[in-house]
Design a protein around this motif. Structure first.
Motif, PDB file in Angstrom:
ATOM      1  N   ARG A 156      -2.598   2.829  -6.377  1.00  8.52           N
ATOM      2  CA  ARG A 156      -3.545   2.731  -5.437  1.00  8.52           C
ATOM      3  C   ARG A 156      -4.863   2.877  -6.029  1.00  8.52           C
ATOM      4  O   ARG A 156      -5.981   2.914  -5.198  1.00  8.52           O
ATOM      5  N   LYS A 206      -4.398  19.442   4.682  1.00 10.91           N
ATOM      6  CA  LYS A 206      -4.626  19.743   6.241  1.00 10.91           C
ATOM      7  C   LYS A 206      -4.104  21.127   6.353  1.00 10.91           C
ATOM      8  O   LYS A 206      -5.144  21.804   7.149  1.00 10.91           O
ATOM      9  N   HIS A 255       8.728  10.244   3.562  1.00 11.12           N
ATOM     10  CA  HIS A 255       9.238   8.935   4.018  1.00 11.12           C
ATOM     11  C   HIS A 255       8.882   8.236   5.443  1.00 11.12           C
ATOM     12  O   HIS A 255       9.455   7.288   5.676  1.00 11.12           O
ATOM     13  N   PHE A 314       2.709   2.293   2.539  1.00  7.10           N
ATOM     14  CA  PHE A 314       2.831   3.100   3.564  1.00  7.10           C
ATOM     15  C   PHE A 314       4.410   3.042   4.186  1.00  7.10           C
ATOM     16  O   PHE A 314       4.887   3.996   4.816  1.00  7.10           O
ATOM     17  N   ILE A 315       4.940   1.914   3.593  1.00  4.05           N
ATOM     18  CA  ILE A 315       6.523   1.994   4.133  1.00  4.05           C
ATOM     19  C   ILE A 315       7.181   1.459   2.975  1.00  4.05           C
ATOM     20  O   ILE A 315       6.729   0.799   2.005  1.00  4.05           O
ATOM     21  N   GLU A 326      -4.122  11.371  13.223  1.00  4.81           N
ATOM     22  CA  GLU A 326      -4.455  10.497  12.158  1.00  4.81           C
ATOM     23  C   GLU A 326      -3.582   8.954  12.275  1.00  4.81           C
ATOM     24  O   GLU A 326      -3.894   8.220  12.261  1.00  4.81           O
ATOM     25  N   PHE A 360      -4.049   5.252   7.719  1.00  2.00           N
ATOM     26  CA  PHE A 360      -3.820   3.859   6.879  1.00  2.00           C
ATOM     27  C   PHE A 360      -4.774   3.963   5.836  1.00  2.00           C
ATOM     28  O   PHE A 360      -4.661   3.776   4.443  1.00  2.00           O
ATOM     29  N   PRO A 361      -6.338   4.014   6.116  1.00  2.30           N
ATOM     30  CA  PRO A 361      -7.063   4.133   4.876  1.00  2.30           C
ATOM     31  C   PRO A 361      -7.097   4.997   4.230  1.00  2.30           C
ATOM     32  O   PRO A 361      -7.322   5.213   3.107  1.00  2.30           O
ATOM     33  N   LEU A 362      -6.339   6.398   4.670  1.00  3.80           N
ATOM     34  CA  LEU A 362      -6.284   7.855   3.739  1.00  3.80           C
ATOM     35  C   LEU A 362      -5.353   7.179   2.719  1.00  3.80           C
ATOM     36  O   LEU A 362      -5.524   7.405   1.668  1.00  3.80           O
ATOM     37  N   LEU A 363      -4.022   7.000   3.177  1.00  2.75           N
ATOM     38  CA  LEU A 363      -3.027   6.806   2.423  1.00  2.75           C
ATOM     39  C   LEU A 363      -3.163   5.523   1.526  1.00  2.75           C
ATOM     40  O   LEU A 363      -2.370   5.728   0.437  1.00  2.75           O
ATOM     41  N   ALA A 364      -4.036   4.680   1.748  1.00  5.71           N
ATOM     42  CA  ALA A 364      -4.274   3.428   0.820  1.00  5.71           C
ATOM     43  C   ALA A 364      -5.041   3.907  -0.254  1.00  5.71           C
ATOM     44  O   ALA A 364      -5.143   3.283  -1.203  1.00  5.71           O
ATOM     45  N   LYS A 365      -5.497   5.188  -0.174  1.00  5.12           N
ATOM     46  CA  LYS A 365      -5.914   5.862  -1.431  1.00  5.12           C
ATOM     47  C   LYS A 365      -4.958   6.404  -2.368  1.00  5.12           C
ATOM     48  O   LYS A 365      -3.906   6.948  -1.767  1.00  5.12           O
ATOM     49  N   PRO A 366      -5.471   6.887  -3.655  1.00 14.05           N
ATOM     50  CA  PRO A 366      -4.394   7.414  -4.627  1.00 14.05           C
ATOM     51  C   PRO A 366      -3.943   8.865  -4.283  1.00 14.05           C
ATOM     52  O   PRO A 366      -4.419   9.777  -5.050  1.00 14.05           O
ATOM     53  N   ILE A 367      -3.816   9.027  -3.139  1.00 15.09           N
ATOM     54  CA  ILE A 367      -3.272  10.514  -2.618  1.00 15.09           C
ATOM     55  C   ILE A 367      -1.900  10.549  -2.115  1.00 15.09           C
ATOM     56  O   ILE A 367      -1.468   9.596  -1.456  1.00 15.09           O
ATOM     57  N   THR A 368      -1.177  11.622  -2.723  1.00 12.00           N
ATOM     58  CA  THR A 368       0.283  11.526  -2.280  1.00 12.00           C
ATOM     59  C   THR A 368       0.374  12.243  -0.788  1.00 12.00           C
ATOM     60  O   THR A 368      -0.574  12.771  -0.208  1.00 12.00           O
ATOM     61  N   ARG A 369       1.434  12.026  -0.197  1.00 15.14           N
ATOM     62  CA  ARG A 369       1.639  12.654   1.131  1.00 15.14           C
ATOM     63  C   ARG A 369       1.855  13.911   0.953  1.00 15.14           C
ATOM     64  O   ARG A 369       1.238  14.998   2.089  1.00 15.14           O
ATOM     65  N   ARG A 393       7.683   6.596   8.568  1.00 18.73           N
ATOM     66  CA  ARG A 393       7.236   4.957   8.703  1.00 18.73           C
ATOM     67  C   ARG A 393       6.119   5.198   9.494  1.00 18.73           C
ATOM     68  O   ARG A 393       6.463   5.755  10.770  1.00 18.73           O
ATOM     69  N   ARG A 404       2.117   0.476  13.738  1.00 14.91           N
ATOM     70  CA  ARG A 404       0.730  -0.038  14.310  1.00 14.91           C
ATOM     71  C   ARG A 404       0.831   0.165  15.889  1.00 14.91           C
ATOM     72  O   ARG A 404       0.034   0.279  16.681  1.00 14.91           O
ATOM     73  N   SER A 427       1.990   6.545  -6.475  1.00 11.69           N
ATOM     74  CA  SER A 427       0.488   6.680  -5.742  1.00 11.69           C
ATOM     75  C   SER A 427      -0.626   6.256  -6.440  1.00 11.69           C
ATOM     76  O   SER A 427      -1.547   5.615  -6.254  1.00 11.69           O
ATOM     77  N   LEU A 451       0.781  -1.084  -0.094  1.00 14.42           N
ATOM     78  CA  LEU A 451       0.191  -0.018  -0.054  1.00 14.42           C
ATOM     79  C   LEU A 451       0.889   1.433   0.082  1.00 14.42           C
ATOM     80  O   LEU A 451       0.205   2.310  -0.093  1.00 14.42           O
ATOM     81  N   PHE A 476     -10.767   9.289  -5.002  1.00 12.93           N
ATOM     82  CA  PHE A 476     -10.977   8.446  -6.186  1.00 12.93           C
ATOM     83  C   PHE A 476     -11.204   9.147  -7.331  1.00 12.93           C
ATOM     84  O   PHE A 476     -11.410   8.292  -8.451  1.00 12.93           O
TER      85      PHE A 476
END
Lengths: 243, 266
Positions: free
Chosen positions: A78, B104, B257, A57-58, B81, B88-97, B259, B262, A75, A55, A107
């Motif tokens: 995803r 925000k 970057h 994240f890391i 967050e 986690f659900p936010l960054l699982a979408k096609p959005i960059t940091r 990390r 959990r 990105s 995903l 999305f």
């Protein structure tokens, strides 16, 4: 058949006070499109870490991971993934409808298409009546179901489910299992991590067992499990041999 | 480009809803109104100066309350967050940091700017109700520069919060803003008699910390001074934009970057 997930020689190394620890080491696996793969292992085996690499994240310390042909570090990889985390957490100040609307906007969905999709999914999961309520008022089962709706909002090709029935009552588990079956029938690829081995046995085509970050076993259930034994017995024997 | 903007606005929209549904803004608004009406009921300096005094106090409270609001609102976004696991659900979408950072910041800053407009409206309303006068153009200039200062403070707080907990980030931001507001304007007077390390430290402070004093037009509003010249006004806004950009880039560098563990989920 094309590959939905390709992992090659994946390594994730964490720095700890006592020295570096490999959470995942030299892991390779592939999941074909339309396949349901059960990703199993005891706590701390590296299942969630692997999912977090997929995903984005890391970042992996070594190796490569691709999703639907795209490097997971990008990105856009995803765009076609739906993700349901273990113990899904949501913005509790939003209503269920607002959460799904926000997800849909990210999305790239909009207008009547988004509203229609939200309505369909809420109906499917029996959440229509609770849609305008704040998420802070939802029960554990409702949180899991709204989490699954959020994962499905953009009709993804690949679903990553991390303990989707964890902590749920038997009725809730049956409901989620039924939804996974429907998704499988609709041709979705599902990468499914769970400790509920009976669930895995019911819905998965293949399994991968990992332990201490290393792959121990990979194969079809009917090829791996001897006649007269179940997945739980096979799993315990496999892990027991390693320990 | 359009989808980037859509994603940023989706994140900012959630921050707006959070602001509307939390009590912070309403408490501060009631406090501002109550304090101003309490001051109106006591005649401290005599009738002639009362309205000017109320105006001065009202604008000071608007500055303090907007600072409290923006630091608390922006400072909790990223740490919460992470702590609650919603990242986690936010960054699982096609959005960059980077888009998360800008969303925000935009949500927190614009919500605080809107709240500040309401605070200024309350001060203006009270002054007008007691037959006082405020030059509308100077008041608008004052609000715009105030909002530009909030943009810098929001970006500074967000940058700090990428690597700290909510409480630590908010405390650090308050200390830095207070130091910048009180010490930085006095550095030119202090350096005259200093040498060596102290001189260098003061100069570093002077050039590193933002100059919030440039954005404070309270005296000009209260004492009916003339409108700020538009060239200087534009330069101040440009300076605010540059400082904001610097802090946002620092926030992105610290966050891109990072990390997430959990183990921190509660």
């Amino acid at each position: 058949m094309a590959l939905a997930i390709e992992i090659e020689n994946l390594r994730v190394r964490y720095k700890t006070r006592t020295g570096p620890v490999d959470a995942v080491s030299d892991l390779s696996l592939a999941v074909k499109e339309g396949e349901v793969l059960g990703f199993l292992g005891p706590n701390g085996a590296g299942k969630t870490t692997t999912m977090h690499v997929l995903l984005g994240f890391i970042e992996a310390t070594g190796g490569t991971a691709r999703i639907l042909g795209t490097d997971v570090r990008r990105s856009i990889a995803r765009r076609r993934i739906g993700y349901l985390p273990e113990n899904p957490q949501m913005y509790r100040f939003l209503t269920g409808y607002e959460l799904l609307y926000m997800a849909g906007r990210i999305f790239g969905m909009e207008g009547s298409r988004l509203r229609r999709r939200i309505g369909e999914l809420l109906e499917m999961m029996g959440l229509t009546a609770a849609a305008r309520r704040r998420i802070s008022t939802y029960s554990r089962g409702m949180l899991q179901r709204i989490g699954l709706v959020e994962a499905l909002i953009h009709d993804p090709d690949l679903l990553l489910l991390d303990e989707p029935t964890g902590g749920m009552d038997p009725l809730g588990r049956v409901e989620i299992r039924e939804q996974i079956r429907k998704l499988k029938a609709a041709g979705k690829t599902i990468f499914f991590s769970s400790h509920e081995l009976s669930e895995v046995e019911r819905v998965c085509d293949r399994i991968v067992i990992i332990h201490n970050g290393r792959k121990l076993v990979e194969g079809r259930l009917e090829d791996l499990i001897p006649e007269g034994t179940g997945l739980e017995e096979y799993f315990l024997r496999t892990i027991g041999r390693e320990q | 480009m359009i989808s980037t903007v859509t994603r940023i606005f989706a994140v900012a929209w959630a921050v707006w809803l959070e602001t509307i549904r939390r009590k912070d803004f309403y408490v501060l608004l009631i406090l501002l109104g109550s304090l101003l009406f309490a001051l109106l009921s006591v005649d401290i300096f005599g009738l002639g100066s009362r309205i000017r005094y109320i105006m001065d106090t009202g604008l000071l409270l608007a500055w303090l309350f907007s600072l409290v609001l923006v630091v608390n609102l922006v400072g909790r976004q990223l740490p919460r967050e992470e702590e609650t696991g919603t990242i986690f659900p936010l960054l699982a979408k096609p959005i960059t940091r980077g888009e998360v950072i800008i969303g925000k910041w935009l949500g927190g800053w614009s919500a605080a700017a809107a709240a500040t407009l309401v605070f200024y409206g309350v001060v203006w309303g009270v002054v007008r109700a007691w037959s006082g006068s405020i030059d509308a153009v100077v008041l608008i200039q004052g609000w715009m520069l105030h909002v530009a200062a909030l943009a810098m403070i929001a970006a500074l707080t967000l940058a700090i919060s990428t690597r700290m907990t909510y409480g630590a980030a908010a405390t650090t931001a308050f200390i830095l803003v207070a130091a910048a507001y009180t010490i930085v304007p006095r550095v030119p007077e202090l350096v005259i008699n200093e040498r060596g390390m102290t001189l260098n430290a003061l100069l570093v402070l002077y050039y590193l910390l933002p100059h919030f004093e440039v954005f404070d037009l309270r005296q000009r509003i209260v004492h009916d001074w003339e409108t700020m010249d538009w060239g200087s006004f534009g330069e101040a806004l440009l300076y605010g934009l540059l400082v904001t950009l610097v802090f946002l880039v620092l926030a992105w560098i610290a966050y891109r970057h990072k990390r997430f563990s959990r183990r921190r989920i509660v």
